[in-house]
Design an enzyme around this catalytic site. Sequence first.
Site, short mmCIF file in Angstrom:
data_model
loop_
_atom_site.label_atom_id
_atom_site.label_comp_id
_atom_site.label_asym_id
_atom_site.label_seq_id
_atom_site.Cartn_x
_atom_site.Cartn_y
_atom_site.Cartn_z
N HIS A 163 -5.97 2.58 1.63
CA HIS A 163 -6.37 1.35 2.33
C HIS A 163 -6.14 1.50 3.83
CE1 HIS A 163 -6.09 -1.53 -1.37
NE2 HIS A 163 -6.68 -0.38 -1.66
N CYS A 191 -0.72 -3.31 0.78
CA CYS A 191 -0.66 -3.24 2.25
C CYS A 191 0.33 -4.26 2.81
CB CYS A 191 -2.04 -3.46 2.83
SG CYS A 191 -3.18 -2.10 2.47
N GLU A 205 -4.71 -0.33 6.15
CA GLU A 205 -3.38 -0.59 6.73
C GLU A 205 -2.37 0.47 6.33
OE1 GLU A 205 -5.26 -2.64 4.95
OE2 GLU A 205 -5.27 -4.67 5.74
N CYS A 210 -3.97 -6.59 1.18
CA CYS A 210 -3.76 -6.72 -0.26
C CYS A 210 -2.25 -6.65 -0.55
CB CYS A 210 -4.50 -5.59 -0.99
SG CYS A 210 -3.66 -4.00 -0.84
#
Length: 170
Positions: free
Chosen positions: A55, A93, A57, A90
Amino acid sequence: MDDIYKYLLVAFEEAELAKQEGTFPIGAVLVDNTTGLIIARERNRVFSSCDTTGHAEVNLLRAASDRLIDLSTKQFINNDYTIYSTCEPCPMCTCTILLSGIKKVVWAANDNTFGAARKFKEGPHFSEYFDTISYLATPYPELELKQRSMIADFYTSRGYVDTEWHKELS
Ligand SMILES: [Zn+2]
């Protein structure tokens, strides 16, 4: 153009690259609030690197870890950094941000499916930790719409035409 908008646009540059690479069109940048300089910029790489944890981040914090950790003392470095992401983080993250000692997060679009930043903030779990992090959600309607359209298009390209991302566009 204010600084928040400017940094979000850089995050969108990363999201565009992710789109071209065929993965979730989400980007993020890490900014030093003292200098205004961008420390790192990253993007989603789940499908482009075959990495379920790829992801934006998480990739961003991996890229900036030498600014977040002092290996000589085995301490986390107190920082005044802000993450600017195109999308609400999410669960993975959100917790990675907490464990990295980042205290400010800005995102362009809420994620009403997997977004976790707002939910962790509301509690009941770890709320004493999340209380130390400040959020700025969806400061610009046009950037929120831009992210929603990009993610809806990506789902459409994979055969999903009736997601929350689509519903919220209509
Ligand atoms: Zn995530």
